[in-house]
Design a protein around this motif. Structure first.
Motif, PDB file in Angstrom:
ATOM      1  N   GLU A 333      17.844  -9.110   7.829  1.00  0.00           N
ATOM      2  CA  GLU A 333      16.845  -9.336   8.874  1.00  0.00           C
ATOM      3  C   GLU A 333      16.905 -10.775   9.373  1.00  0.00           C
ATOM      4  OE1 GLU A 333      13.362  -8.457  11.332  1.00  0.00           O
ATOM      5  OE2 GLU A 333      15.209  -7.476  10.631  1.00  0.00           O
ATOM      6  N   LEU A 334      17.131 -11.708   8.473  1.00  0.00           N
ATOM      7  CA  LEU A 334      17.342 -13.099   8.880  1.00  0.00           C
ATOM      8  C   LEU A 334      18.538 -13.203   9.819  1.00  0.00           C
ATOM      9  CD1 LEU A 334      16.683 -16.155   8.517  1.00  0.00           C
ATOM     10  CD2 LEU A 334      18.223 -16.120   6.541  1.00  0.00           C
ATOM     11  N   GLY A 335      19.602 -12.482   9.498  1.00  0.00           N
ATOM     12  CA  GLY A 335      20.774 -12.476  10.360  1.00  0.00           C
ATOM     13  C   GLY A 335      20.491 -11.881  11.727  1.00  0.00           C
ATOM     14  N   ALA A 336      19.646 -10.857  11.771  1.00  0.00           N
ATOM     15  CA  ALA A 336      19.292 -10.258  13.058  1.00  0.00           C
ATOM     16  C   ALA A 336      18.544 -11.255  13.940  1.00  0.00           C
ATOM     17  CB  ALA A 336      18.447  -9.006  12.835  1.00  0.00           C
ATOM     18  N   VAL A 397       3.949 -10.783  10.451  1.00  0.00           N
ATOM     19  CA  VAL A 397       2.498 -10.628  10.527  1.00  0.00           C
ATOM     20  C   VAL A 397       1.855 -12.009  10.518  1.00  0.00           C
ATOM     21  CG1 VAL A 397       0.465  -9.598   9.452  1.00  0.00           C
ATOM     22  CG2 VAL A 397       2.683  -8.450   9.266  1.00  0.00           C
ATOM     23  N   ARG A 398       0.875 -12.207  11.375  1.00  0.00           N
ATOM     24  CA  ARG A 398       0.136 -13.472  11.382  1.00  0.00           C
ATOM     25  C   ARG A 398      -1.298 -13.209  11.810  1.00  0.00           C
ATOM     26  NH1 ARG A 398      -0.151 -16.258  16.510  1.00  0.00           N
ATOM     27  NH2 ARG A 398       0.749 -15.017  18.202  1.00  0.00           N
ATOM     28  N   THR A 399      -2.155 -14.141  11.501  1.00  0.00           N
ATOM     29  CA  THR A 399      -3.535 -14.080  11.950  1.00  0.00           C
ATOM     30  C   THR A 399      -3.671 -14.958  13.190  1.00  0.00           C
ATOM     31  OG1 THR A 399      -4.248 -15.997  10.663  1.00  0.00           O
ATOM     32  CG2 THR A 399      -4.266 -13.848   9.550  1.00  0.00           C
ATOM     33  N   PRO A 400      -4.772 -14.836  13.904  1.00  0.00           N
ATOM     34  CA  PRO A 400      -4.965 -15.725  15.067  1.00  0.00           C
ATOM     35  C   PRO A 400      -4.927 -17.197  14.690  1.00  0.00           C
ATOM     36  CG  PRO A 400      -6.501 -13.903  15.165  1.00  0.00           C
ATOM     37  CD  PRO A 400      -5.829 -13.800  13.833  1.00  0.00           C
ATOM     38  N   GLY A 401      -5.254 -17.520  13.446  1.00  0.00           N
ATOM     39  CA  GLY A 401      -5.251 -18.910  13.031  1.00  0.00           C
ATOM     40  C   GLY A 401      -3.922 -19.405  12.495  1.00  0.00           C
ATOM     41  N   SER A 402      -2.916 -18.552  12.404  1.00  0.00           N
ATOM     42  CA  SER A 402      -1.603 -18.983  11.926  1.00  0.00           C
ATOM     43  C   SER A 402      -0.952 -19.937  12.917  1.00  0.00           C
ATOM     44  CB  SER A 402      -0.693 -17.775  11.709  1.00  0.00           C
ATOM     45  OG  SER A 402      -1.243 -16.880  10.768  1.00  0.00           O
ATOM     46  N   ARG A 403      -0.146 -20.845  12.407  1.00  0.00           N
ATOM     47  CA  ARG A 403       0.548 -21.807  13.265  1.00  0.00           C
ATOM     48  C   ARG A 403       1.901 -21.222  13.648  1.00  0.00           C
ATOM     49  NH1 ARG A 403       2.255 -26.347  11.568  1.00  0.00           N
ATOM     50  NH2 ARG A 403       2.129 -27.322  13.628  1.00  0.00           N
ATOM     51  N   LEU A 404       1.991 -20.692  14.868  1.00  0.00           N
ATOM     52  CA  LEU A 404       3.216 -20.043  15.331  1.00  0.00           C
ATOM     53  C   LEU A 404       4.156 -21.092  15.912  1.00  0.00           C
ATOM     54  CD1 LEU A 404       4.785 -17.422  15.768  1.00  0.00           C
ATOM     55  CD2 LEU A 404       3.651 -17.202  17.989  1.00  0.00           C
ATOM     56  N   THR A 405       5.109 -21.519  15.106  1.00  0.00           N
ATOM     57  CA  THR A 405       6.153 -22.441  15.537  1.00  0.00           C
ATOM     58  C   THR A 405       7.491 -21.882  15.082  1.00  0.00           C
ATOM     59  OG1 THR A 405       6.178 -23.756  13.502  1.00  0.00           O
ATOM     60  CG2 THR A 405       4.573 -24.404  15.226  1.00  0.00           C
ATOM     61  N   LEU A 406       8.558 -22.362  15.687  1.00  0.00           N
ATOM     62  CA  LEU A 406       9.884 -21.917  15.263  1.00  0.00           C
ATOM     63  C   LEU A 406      10.115 -22.268  13.792  1.00  0.00           C
ATOM     64  CD1 LEU A 406      12.673 -20.718  15.832  1.00  0.00           C
ATOM     65  CD2 LEU A 406      13.391 -22.978  16.651  1.00  0.00           C
ATOM     66  N   ALA A 407       9.688 -23.473  13.395  1.00  0.00           N
ATOM     67  CA  ALA A 407       9.893 -23.887  12.006  1.00  0.00           C
ATOM     68  C   ALA A 407       9.168 -22.957  11.041  1.00  0.00           C
ATOM     69  CB  ALA A 407       9.419 -25.325  11.822  1.00  0.00           C
ATOM     70  N   ASN A 408       7.950 -22.581  11.357  1.00  0.00           N
ATOM     71  CA  ASN A 408       7.193 -21.695  10.465  1.00  0.00           C
ATOM     72  C   ASN A 408       7.751 -20.277  10.462  1.00  0.00           C
ATOM     73  OD1 ASN A 408       5.386 -23.541   9.391  1.00  0.00           O
ATOM     74  ND2 ASN A 408       3.903 -23.288  11.058  1.00  0.00           N
ATOM     75  N   VAL A 409       8.183 -19.798  11.624  1.00  0.00           N
ATOM     76  CA  VAL A 409       8.788 -18.464  11.676  1.00  0.00           C
ATOM     77  C   VAL A 409      10.037 -18.417  10.800  1.00  0.00           C
ATOM     78  CG1 VAL A 409      10.026 -16.833  13.154  1.00  0.00           C
ATOM     79  CG2 VAL A 409       7.858 -17.804  13.912  1.00  0.00           C
ATOM     80  N   MET A 410      10.873 -19.444  10.893  1.00  0.00           N
ATOM     81  CA  MET A 410      12.102 -19.428  10.110  1.00  0.00           C
ATOM     82  C   MET A 410      11.826 -19.647   8.621  1.00  0.00           C
ATOM     83  SD  MET A 410      14.010 -18.448  12.341  1.00  0.00           S
ATOM     84  CE  MET A 410      15.283 -18.184  11.117  1.00  0.00           C
ATOM     85  N   ARG A 411      10.831 -20.474   8.299  1.00  0.00           N
ATOM     86  CA  ARG A 411      10.484 -20.625   6.886  1.00  0.00           C
ATOM     87  C   ARG A 411       9.950 -19.296   6.341  1.00  0.00           C
ATOM     88  NH1 ARG A 411       8.251 -25.147   2.977  1.00  0.00           N
ATOM     89  NH2 ARG A 411       9.520 -26.508   4.297  1.00  0.00           N
ATOM     90  N   ALA A 412       9.122 -18.611   7.124  1.00  0.00           N
ATOM     91  CA  ALA A 412       8.611 -17.308   6.690  1.00  0.00           C
ATOM     92  C   ALA A 412       9.745 -16.307   6.497  1.00  0.00           C
ATOM     93  CB  ALA A 412       7.597 -16.779   7.705  1.00  0.00           C
ATOM     94  N   GLN A 413      10.742 -16.336   7.381  1.00  0.00           N
ATOM     95  CA  GLN A 413      11.881 -15.434   7.223  1.00  0.00           C
ATOM     96  C   GLN A 413      12.643 -15.729   5.936  1.00  0.00           C
ATOM     97  OE1 GLN A 413      12.912 -12.780   8.751  1.00  0.00           O
ATOM     98  NE2 GLN A 413      11.521 -12.759  10.506  1.00  0.00           N
ATOM     99  N   LEU A 414      12.843 -17.007   5.621  1.00  0.00           N
ATOM    100  CA  LEU A 414      13.536 -17.360   4.384  1.00  0.00           C
ATOM    101  C   LEU A 414      12.690 -17.005   3.166  1.00  0.00           C
ATOM    102  CD1 LEU A 414      15.244 -20.703   5.378  1.00  0.00           C
ATOM    103  CD2 LEU A 414      16.388 -18.754   4.326  1.00  0.00           C
ATOM    104  N   TYR A 415      11.406 -17.310   3.215  1.00  0.00           N
ATOM    105  CA  TYR A 415      10.524 -16.900   2.126  1.00  0.00           C
ATOM    106  C   TYR A 415      10.567 -15.382   1.953  1.00  0.00           C
ATOM    107  CZ  TYR A 415       8.059 -21.436   1.583  1.00  0.00           C
ATOM    108  OH  TYR A 415       7.718 -22.739   1.314  1.00  0.00           O
ATOM    109  N   GLY A 416      10.603 -14.655   3.081  1.00  0.00           N
ATOM    110  CA  GLY A 416      10.641 -13.199   3.017  1.00  0.00           C
ATOM    111  C   GLY A 416      11.878 -12.667   2.321  1.00  0.00           C
TER     112      GLY A 416
END
Length: 540
Positions: A333-336, A397-416
């Motif tokens: 999924e990270l590769g996708a 998945v995120r809440t309205p209060g989540s910080r949607l940034t490229l850095a956070n999306v990619m960190r979440a993907q790696l954590y996932g």
């Protein structure tokens, strides 16, 4: 600083001399998305050349499979690519090697009739249709039998009264099939065999009591041949497993250059070659391998106290007991997502190659919040038994209060990528399993200091990565091939430590306190959100 695989490349003259003299070992590994070939110096284990070819599984009739024609064409393409690399580097076209060996993704089901014809399409480890069989066998044996194990696939076919069952005369793994084509012998290394059927640690062979229990359980079914007559012969690392036949040489190298007669190592699974490639075959050592799937292997000092459905009990290539936490979903999924951003760069007029896209996105993840800004990413393309999912639905998945940034999306993907692995590793912690060192390998670790750092935070343990981490299993299989002719009677752990990995450098990263706290918060949300993914699987 700890040790890992040698990286120094021999001089052109030394490499050419080794190739001409056949003082080399060839390792080939069939991974989920790439087939890799690697040639090493027989004495130093230094890499002389590599080759690869890409392939992909197909979802046919709700089962994951690869066509055997693609096995043949993929192997030939990877070998031809290797030969071309050796010709470019040394001006030598090899016609022999000192030894060779093949490894592949473990488990799955390749069933053959008396004439050696495949009875049903190859069923890979990725399939999760074997739940009823796995549960029944776990109860029968009092040993955890995961869904992907070969015996679970066989027993599911028996339970379902599939027409081919009456004609089965042998079944094996992908590595076992390729080895059979190369040598004519129906054998498996003990590590790969331990993913087919439980191994008795005392004998290094299939557990005879459990085989008898299985034969009793299937009396009156269409399976007419006793199980022992269907399974491949089991061999430990270093054993003679046959030689390359003329037919096998022509199958791998249709140019006719490769000669027969090369000693061939016992075929192994990707878990075993990962242990070898990271010098993790002694008790209290472990490794994480990340690819299409992700799994951790920890060599045990003592048996686990009880049966855990999340933990496989397999072996090293030498037969030592290992606790395996296997997750069906790794970095695909990270590769996708990397492909999406690669296309964006191309559309914006700034194209980047795939490696550059990965490196850019992974480095960006370092700028993310320690908890990924409240974003949770699920990488489940396929079912994930450890997470209780029969089918996968990749999600962010995120809440309205989540910080949607490229850095956070990619960190979440790696954590996932590491999320489900963490669920299984927590069980080993509860069992008091001791671990002195953890190594990691796989393509996601090629970008220095990113996935390695996050994995250290996920495991709360130092993680070591070699410069050859992306070579992985093909290099490990080449080392196992060399061990057949250069082992000299040493046990495998000593051979690796004293010969292959002696004085070889590697990079070790300790857990970062902020990462530990942030990943713990991520994992709490990850657990809580699994219900949402299960609902998505039911609805979509």
């Amino acid at each position: 600083m700890t040790t890992s695989a040698p990286t120094s490349e021999p001089s052109s003259a030394d490499g050419a001399a080794a190739l001409r003299a056949g003082r080399t070992a060839l390792g080939i590994e069939l991974g989920s998305t790439r087939i890799k070939a690697c040639v090493i110096d027989l004495d130093t284990a230094a890499v002389l050349g590599t080759g690869s070819s890409d392939w992909e599984n197909a979802f046919v009739d709700r089962l994951w499979t690869y066509a055997l024609d693609d096995v043949e064409s993929g192997l030939r393409a990877a070998y031809a690519d290797l030969v071309a690399d050796l010709e470019r580097r040394y001006g030598v076209t090899p016609d022999t090697f000192g030894a060779l060996g093949v490894s592949a993704m473990m488990h799955g089901y390749l069933a053959f009739d008396a004439d050696g014809e495949l009875l049903v399409p190859f069923r890979t480890w990725r399939n999760t249709n074997t739940g009823a069989a796995a549960a029944e066998l776990t109860d029968l044996f009092d040993v955890n039998i995961p869904l992907r194990w070969s015996i679970a696939h066989l027993h599911q076919a028996v339970r379902d009264d599939e027409p081919h069952v009456a004609r089965i005369r042998s079944f094996t793994t992908l590595a076992g099939y390729v080895h059979r084509r190369l040598t004519g012998r129906d054998v498996l290394g003990v590590g790969d065999a331990s993913g087919m059927f439980p191994i008795d640690a005392a004998t290094g062979d299939y557990d005879a009591d459990l085989i008898e229990a299985y034969d009793d359980a299937v009396q009156g079914t269409a399976l007419s041949v006793p199980l022992a007559g269907l399974l491949p012969e089991v061999l430990p690392a270093g054993a003679a497993a046959g030689t390359l036949t003329a037919e096998g040489a022509a199958w791998l190298d249709p140019t006719g250059t490769l000669r027969a007669g090369i000693p061939v190592a016992p075929p192994e699974g990707d878990a075993g070659t990962g242990m070898v490639a990271t010098n993790s075959v002694a008790p209290r050592t472990g490794n994480v391998s990340a690819g299409t799937s992700i799994f951790a292997m920890v060599v045990l000092e003592r048996p686990l106290a009880r049966v855990h459905e999340e933990i496989d009990l397999v072996t090293t290539p030498a037969g030592a007991p290992v606790a395996m936490v296997h997750c069906n979903n790794g970095a695909s999924e990270l590769g996708a997502w990397a492909g999406v951003f690669g296309r964006f760069a191309e559309a914006a007029g700034s194209p980047l190659d795939a490696d550059a896209v990965f490196a850019t996105l992974l480095r960006e993840a370092l700028a993310g919040d320690p908890d990924a800004g409240g974003i949770v990413a699920y990488n489940h393309l396929a079912g994930e038994p450890i997470a209780g999912l029969s089918e996968g639905r990749p999600m962010i998945v995120r809440t309205p209060g989540s910080r949607l940034t490229l850095a956070n999306v990619m960190r979440a993907q790696l954590y996932g990528v590491f999320g489900t692995l963490s669920l299984g590793m927590s069980i080993l912690d509860e069992e008091g399993v001791a671990l002195d060192r953890m190594y990691a390998h796989g393509g996601v670790f090629r970008t220095a200091g990113v996935a390695q750092r996050f994995l250290a935070g996920a495991l709360n343990a130092p993680v070591t990565v070699a410069e050859t981490a992306s070579e992985g299993g093909a290099w490990g299989m080449a080392v196992l091939a060399a061990y057949v002719v250069r082992g000299g009677g040493a046990d495998l752990a000593s051979y690796l430590s004293d010969v292959v990995f002696a004085d070889a450098p590697a990079e070790t990263v300790a857990p970062d306190e902020a990462d530990l706290a942030g990943y713990a918060e991520f994992l709490d949300r990850y657990r809580a959100g699994l219900a949402a993914e299960a609902a998505a699987a039911d609805a979509l």
